[in-house]
Scaffold this motif. Sequence first.
Motif, PDB file in Angstrom:
ATOM      1  N   GLY A 263       2.470 -14.596  31.222  1.00 37.32           N
ATOM      2  CA  GLY A 263       1.526 -13.871  30.391  1.00 37.32           C
ATOM      3  C   GLY A 263       1.756 -14.124  28.915  1.00 37.32           C
TER       4      GLY A 263
ATOM      5  N   TRP B 103       0.453 -17.614  27.994  1.00 30.98           N
ATOM      6  CA  TRP B 103      -1.019 -17.597  27.915  1.00 30.98           C
ATOM      7  C   TRP B 103      -1.464 -16.929  26.620  1.00 30.98           C
ATOM      8  CZ3 TRP B 103      -4.631 -13.727  27.421  1.00 30.98           C
ATOM      9  CH2 TRP B 103      -5.969 -14.079  27.660  1.00 30.98           C
TER      10      TRP B 103
ATOM     11  N   ASN C 251      -5.836  -9.242  29.080  1.00 32.86           N
ATOM     12  CA  ASN C 251      -6.546 -10.513  29.144  1.00 32.86           C
ATOM     13  C   ASN C 251      -8.026 -10.238  28.879  1.00 32.86           C
ATOM     14  OD1 ASN C 251      -7.495  -9.394  31.556  1.00 32.86           O
ATOM     15  ND2 ASN C 251      -6.260 -10.728  32.867  1.00 32.86           N
TER      16      ASN C 251
ATOM     17  N   ILE D 295      -1.227  -7.548  30.363  1.00 33.63           N
ATOM     18  CA  ILE D 295      -0.554  -8.764  30.817  1.00 33.63           C
ATOM     19  C   ILE D 295       0.899  -8.863  30.380  1.00 33.63           C
ATOM     20  CG2 ILE D 295      -2.733 -10.032  30.905  1.00 33.63           C
ATOM     21  CD1 ILE D 295      -1.911 -11.392  28.261  1.00 33.63           C
TER      22      ILE D 295
ATOM     23  N   GLY E 163      -2.261  -7.332  35.097  1.00 34.57           N
ATOM     24  CA  GLY E 163      -2.618  -8.663  35.580  1.00 34.57           C
ATOM     25  C   GLY E 163      -1.459  -9.623  35.420  1.00 34.57           C
TER      26      GLY E 163
ATOM     27  N   LEU F 237      -0.456 -13.870  35.832  1.00 37.00           N
ATOM     28  CA  LEU F 237      -1.039 -15.209  35.889  1.00 37.00           C
ATOM     29  C   LEU F 237      -0.155 -16.102  36.744  1.00 37.00           C
ATOM     30  CD1 LEU F 237      -3.305 -17.060  34.779  1.00 37.00           C
ATOM     31  CD2 LEU F 237      -1.760 -17.622  32.884  1.00 37.00           C
TER      32      LEU F 237
ATOM     33  N   TRP G  97      -5.613 -15.380  37.448  1.00 42.60           N
ATOM     34  CA  TRP G  97      -5.189 -14.010  37.208  1.00 42.60           C
ATOM     35  C   TRP G  97      -5.302 -13.190  38.496  1.00 42.60           C
ATOM     36  CZ3 TRP G  97      -2.546 -12.615  33.165  1.00 42.60           C
ATOM     37  CH2 TRP G  97      -2.730 -13.262  31.941  1.00 42.60           C
TER      38      TRP G  97
ATOM     39  N   HIS H   3      -5.167  -9.249  39.577  1.00 37.65           N
ATOM     40  CA  HIS H   3      -5.260  -7.926  38.977  1.00 37.65           C
ATOM     41  C   HIS H   3      -4.930  -6.850  39.997  1.00 37.65           C
ATOM     42  CE1 HIS H   3      -8.351 -10.060  36.231  1.00 37.65           C
ATOM     43  NE2 HIS H   3      -7.173 -10.030  35.640  1.00 37.65           N
TER      44      HIS H   3
ATOM     45  N   ARG I  94      -8.511 -19.487  34.208  1.00 33.09           N
ATOM     46  CA  ARG I  94      -8.847 -19.293  32.815  1.00 33.09           C
ATOM     47  C   ARG I  94      -8.274 -20.444  32.013  1.00 33.09           C
ATOM     48  NH1 ARG I  94     -12.727 -15.785  32.408  1.00 33.09           N
ATOM     49  NH2 ARG I  94     -12.221 -15.745  30.208  1.00 33.09           N
TER      50      ARG I  94
END
Length: 208
Positions: A89, A92, A145, A151, A166, A168, A173, A175, A207
């Motif tokens: 997270g 990202w 996010n 995140i 969430g 990754l 992702w 959730h 994403r």
Amino acid sequence: MDYHTRVLSKDEEFPSLEELTQQLGEHHPTYKLTVEDGVEEEWESLLLSGSDGSEVALIERNPVFDGSVGQDEIADFLEDIEDAKPESGAEWLRDYLASVKTIYSFQHLQAADTEEGGNALHALRAAIWERGDAIIQADLEGFTNEEGYHILWQFSDSVSGPWNMGVLQDETWYHFRMDLGDPAHRAAFLSGEMPSDLSVIRPAGPRD
């Protein structure tokens, strides 16, 4: 200590005062927006207040460019998440922050603590966030996010209760709603995993 929530957008274009006033008036007609700094066409800060004069929030629009207040905020965020978990997270988010063009900062004032004032603030913030390509940050909570799920772990160690989170994994992702005070849930999230006893709220696609 002042409390802030923020919308961090990749879009340089910003909603007009007329647009925000219209959206606010649809559901919260007893609340209004007035320009504090700038002009209507190029507002820099707005005051959200009730018809009784109660002040709910001061909204500042901070573009991100070299030497700007917005750029300083981004630098502060990057420093804050240097050791944040989960690592996926945080990585990202670092990439995302590099693309942010505008920060909308909501300073919560006294009337934000009332039910009606809080709802009006939430509606206004959501109207800006839902324009797209944006995430939300809240003091003492952290970042979401683009779908609105938290995140990173930036809560206090004593926090508890349900929260939408969430993680990754492989550019996707996942959730879920976890109990922030559950040690097993917390450990799984910090390692970038979904707690084994929970189900995905809804699948999300890859994403950038």
